[in-house]
Design a protein around this motif. Structure first.
Motif, PDB file in Angstrom:
ATOM      1  N   ALA A  95      -6.564  -8.774   6.623  1.00 46.89           N
ATOM      2  CA  ALA A  95      -5.633  -8.680   5.496  1.00 46.89           C
ATOM      3  C   ALA A  95      -4.991  -7.300   5.439  1.00 46.89           C
ATOM      4  O   ALA A  95      -3.805  -7.164   5.110  1.00 46.89           O
ATOM      5  CB  ALA A  95      -6.370  -8.978   4.186  1.00 46.89           C
ATOM      6  N   GLN A  96      -5.768  -6.278   5.780  1.00 37.80           N
ATOM      7  CA  GLN A  96      -5.235  -4.915   5.779  1.00 37.80           C
ATOM      8  C   GLN A  96      -4.089  -4.781   6.786  1.00 37.80           C
ATOM      9  O   GLN A  96      -3.089  -4.102   6.518  1.00 37.80           O
ATOM     10  CB  GLN A  96      -6.346  -3.920   6.108  1.00 37.80           C
ATOM     11  N   GLU A  97      -4.224  -5.425   7.924  1.00 44.49           N
ATOM     12  CA  GLU A  97      -3.185  -5.361   8.947  1.00 44.49           C
ATOM     13  C   GLU A  97      -1.879  -5.976   8.462  1.00 44.49           C
ATOM     14  O   GLU A  97      -0.796  -5.585   8.905  1.00 44.49           O
ATOM     15  CB  GLU A  97      -3.662  -6.065  10.216  1.00 44.49           C
ATOM     16  N   SER A  98      -1.988  -6.922   7.528  1.00 38.80           N
ATOM     17  CA  SER A  98      -0.780  -7.560   6.994  1.00 38.80           C
ATOM     18  C   SER A  98      -0.311  -6.906   5.702  1.00 38.80           C
ATOM     19  O   SER A  98       0.579  -7.423   5.021  1.00 38.80           O
ATOM     20  CB  SER A  98      -1.038  -9.050   6.761  1.00 38.80           C
ATOM     21  N   GLU A 143      -8.044  -5.654   0.541  1.00 35.46           N
ATOM     22  CA  GLU A 143      -9.146  -6.357  -0.111  1.00 35.46           C
ATOM     23  C   GLU A 143     -10.380  -5.479   0.036  1.00 35.46           C
ATOM     24  O   GLU A 143     -10.865  -5.255   1.142  1.00 35.46           O
ATOM     25  CB  GLU A 143      -9.370  -7.727   0.535  1.00 35.46           C
ATOM     26  N   ARG A 144     -10.871  -4.969  -1.073  1.00 36.06           N
ATOM     27  CA  ARG A 144     -11.933  -3.976  -1.042  1.00 36.06           C
ATOM     28  C   ARG A 144     -13.272  -4.560  -0.582  1.00 36.06           C
ATOM     29  O   ARG A 144     -13.554  -5.745  -0.759  1.00 36.06           O
ATOM     30  CB  ARG A 144     -12.103  -3.342  -2.423  1.00 36.06           C
ATOM     31  N   ILE A 145     -14.088  -3.680  -0.004  1.00 37.55           N
ATOM     32  CA  ILE A 145     -15.450  -4.016   0.412  1.00 37.55           C
ATOM     33  C   ILE A 145     -16.390  -3.096  -0.358  1.00 37.55           C
ATOM     34  O   ILE A 145     -16.301  -1.870  -0.247  1.00 37.55           O
ATOM     35  CB  ILE A 145     -15.628  -3.816   1.931  1.00 37.55           C
ATOM     36  N   LEU A 190     -11.069   0.716   3.067  1.00 40.33           N
ATOM     37  CA  LEU A 190     -11.309  -0.465   2.238  1.00 40.33           C
ATOM     38  C   LEU A 190     -12.563  -0.346   1.381  1.00 40.33           C
ATOM     39  O   LEU A 190     -12.734  -1.098   0.421  1.00 40.33           O
ATOM     40  CB  LEU A 190     -11.436  -1.716   3.123  1.00 40.33           C
ATOM     41  N   ARG A 191     -13.428   0.593   1.702  1.00 40.14           N
ATOM     42  CA  ARG A 191     -14.714   0.667   1.009  1.00 40.14           C
ATOM     43  C   ARG A 191     -14.571   1.241  -0.396  1.00 40.14           C
ATOM     44  O   ARG A 191     -13.874   2.226  -0.608  1.00 40.14           O
ATOM     45  CB  ARG A 191     -15.702   1.516   1.813  1.00 40.14           C
ATOM     46  N   VAL A 192     -15.272   0.620  -1.338  1.00 36.88           N
ATOM     47  CA  VAL A 192     -15.381   1.143  -2.696  1.00 36.88           C
ATOM     48  C   VAL A 192     -16.870   1.292  -2.983  1.00 36.88           C
ATOM     49  O   VAL A 192     -17.659   0.377  -2.728  1.00 36.88           O
ATOM     50  CB  VAL A 192     -14.690   0.222  -3.729  1.00 36.88           C
ATOM     51  N   LEU A 193     -17.261   2.470  -3.477  1.00 36.90           N
ATOM     52  CA  LEU A 193     -18.676   2.794  -3.626  1.00 36.90           C
ATOM     53  C   LEU A 193     -19.129   2.695  -5.073  1.00 36.90           C
ATOM     54  O   LEU A 193     -18.508   3.271  -5.976  1.00 36.90           O
ATOM     55  CB  LEU A 193     -18.949   4.213  -3.110  1.00 36.90           C
ATOM     56  N   GLY A 194     -20.228   1.990  -5.280  1.00 32.69           N
ATOM     57  CA  GLY A 194     -20.846   1.943  -6.591  1.00 32.69           C
ATOM     58  C   GLY A 194     -21.850   3.073  -6.731  1.00 32.69           C
ATOM     59  O   GLY A 194     -22.447   3.514  -5.746  1.00 32.69           O
ATOM     60  N   ASP A 210     -10.039  -7.679  -6.923  1.00 29.28           N
ATOM     61  CA  ASP A 210      -9.393  -7.001  -5.797  1.00 29.28           C
ATOM     62  C   ASP A 210     -10.351  -6.748  -4.635  1.00 29.28           C
ATOM     63  O   ASP A 210     -10.017  -6.035  -3.695  1.00 29.28           O
ATOM     64  CB  ASP A 210      -8.756  -5.679  -6.244  1.00 29.28           C
ATOM     65  N   ALA A 211     -11.540  -7.341  -4.692  1.00 33.99           N
ATOM     66  CA  ALA A 211     -12.517  -7.162  -3.612  1.00 33.99           C
ATOM     67  C   ALA A 211     -12.687  -8.446  -2.816  1.00 33.99           C
ATOM     68  O   ALA A 211     -12.645  -9.549  -3.364  1.00 33.99           O
ATOM     69  CB  ALA A 211     -13.864  -6.730  -4.179  1.00 33.99           C
ATOM     70  N   ARG A 212     -12.877  -8.280  -1.522  1.00 32.75           N
ATOM     71  CA  ARG A 212     -13.236  -9.433  -0.686  1.00 32.75           C
ATOM     72  C   ARG A 212     -14.701  -9.801  -0.910  1.00 32.75           C
ATOM     73  O   ARG A 212     -15.083 -10.964  -0.850  1.00 32.75           O
ATOM     74  CB  ARG A 212     -13.004  -9.093   0.791  1.00 32.75           C
ATOM     75  N   GLY A 213     -15.513  -8.785  -1.168  1.00 29.38           N
ATOM     76  CA  GLY A 213     -16.939  -8.989  -1.385  1.00 29.38           C
ATOM     77  C   GLY A 213     -17.664  -7.679  -1.182  1.00 29.38           C
ATOM     78  O   GLY A 213     -17.057  -6.606  -1.231  1.00 29.38           O
ATOM     79  N   GLY A 214     -18.969  -7.753  -0.951  1.00 27.37           N
ATOM     80  CA  GLY A 214     -19.714  -6.522  -0.758  1.00 27.37           C
ATOM     81  C   GLY A 214     -21.095  -6.761  -0.194  1.00 27.37           C
ATOM     82  O   GLY A 214     -21.592  -7.893  -0.147  1.00 27.37           O
ATOM     83  N   LEU A 215     -21.709  -5.673   0.239  1.00 27.13           N
ATOM     84  CA  LEU A 215     -23.066  -5.687   0.774  1.00 27.13           C
ATOM     85  C   LEU A 215     -23.999  -5.159  -0.307  1.00 27.13           C
ATOM     86  O   LEU A 215     -23.960  -3.971  -0.648  1.00 27.13           O
ATOM     87  CB  LEU A 215     -23.137  -4.828   2.040  1.00 27.13           C
ATOM     88  N   VAL A 216     -24.818  -6.042  -0.848  1.00 28.55           N
ATOM     89  CA  VAL A 216     -25.639  -5.699  -2.010  1.00 28.55           C
ATOM     90  C   VAL A 216     -27.040  -6.294  -1.859  1.00 28.55           C
ATOM     91  O   VAL A 216     -27.349  -6.972  -0.887  1.00 28.55           O
ATOM     92  CB  VAL A 216     -24.983  -6.201  -3.315  1.00 28.55           C
TER      93      VAL A 216
END
Length: 206
Positions: free
Chosen positions: A78-81, A85-87, A117-121, A135-141
Motif C-alpha cells: 500500500a505504501q508503494e501506491s 497503513e500503520r504497523i 510505517l511503524r507507530v510505537l505504543g 489508519d493501521a493495518r494491524g500490529g504485533l502485540v
C-alpha cells in the motif's frame, strides 16, 4: 494495580516507587532489580508469553500460519501506491513485547522497510489500541491482549512462531516493600488456580 511497560516500572522501582509486587514481561528487569538490592529474591517465572499479529476484524485478509506477516507485506504494498497503513508495536526501548516485535520483523527482513510505517505504543496495551485504529493495518502485540474480552470481539489474529524472537519469559518478584496482600497474591499466581487463569489468556508455564 498499575499497568505499563516493564522497563518503565523497573526504573521506577529502582528509584524508590512504592510497588510491592512486580510482574515483568522480561525476566532480565527482575534480575537487575535483585542485583541492585530492591527485591526479596530473584523471583519466579510465572508465564511464557506469545506474540501475535492482530488487526481489525474484516481488515483485509487475515494472515495465515504459513505467512503470519502478510499484513506487514500488504502495508508495504500500500505504501508503494501512496497509502500509509500503520504497523503498531510497543516501544522496543522499554517494552519486552516491542523487543519481540522488532526481532520478528528483523527475522523476516521487514524491520528497515517498515521504518516509515511503524507507530510505537508506550506499552503493549497502547500498541494494541493503535493496531485496531482505522489508519493501521494491524500490529504485533501480546497474545493475551488478543484474547481479552475488550478486544476479542473487534479483532482477529494469527500467532507468530516462537522461534522468530527470544522467549518472552515473564518473571515476578516481591520488592522489599511487599506486605501480606502482595505476598498472598504472589503465592496464588503460582498455584493451579492462578496458572489456569493465565492459560486462558494464552500464557504457558515453564
Amino acid at each position: 494495580m498499575n499497568f505499563g511497560s516493564s522497563g518503565n516500572f523497573r526504573r521506577q522501582i529502582a528509584q524508590g516507587a512504592p510497588f510491592e509486587l512486580y510482574l515483568s514481561a522480561d525476566e532480565r528487569y527482575v534480575q537487575a532489580l535483585y542485583e541492585e538490592g530492591h527485591t526479596q529474591d530473584e523471583g519466579v517465572i510465572y508465564a511464557i508469553g506469545r506474540l501475535v499479529w492482530m488487526q481489525q476484524a474484516g481488515r483485509g485478509d487475515l494472515p495465515s500460519d504459513d505467512a503470519p506477516l502478510a499484513g506487514v507485506d500488504a502495508a508495504l504494498e500500500a505504501q508503494e501506491s501512496g497509502t500509509n497503513e500503520r504497523i503498531a508495536l510497543a516501544n522496543p526501548e522499554h517494552a519486552p513485547y516491542g523487543v519481540a516485535a522488532q526481532q520478528t520483523l528483523e527475522h523476516a527482513g521487514r524491520w528497515e522497510p517498515t521504518e516509515a510505517l511503524r507507530v510505537l505504543g508506550e506499552n503493549v496495551s497502547q500498541a494494541a489500541q493503535f493496531a485496531l485504529s482505522d489508519d493501521a493495518r494491524g500490529g504485533l502485540v501480546a497474545y493475551s491482549l488478543a484474547l481479552a474480552p475488550s478486544l476479542r470481539e473487534r479483532s482477529e489474529y494469527v500467532l507468530i512462531p516462537q522461534s522468530w524472537h527470544e522467549p518472552l519469559r515473564q518473571r515476578m518478584v516481591l520488592t522489599n516493600q511487599a506486605g501480606d496482600v502482595a505476598t498472598a497474591f504472589y503465592q496464588w499466581l503460582q498455584q493451579d488456580e492462578g496458572q489456569a487463569i493465565l492459560r486462558t489468556y494464552g500464557f504457558s508455564g515453564e
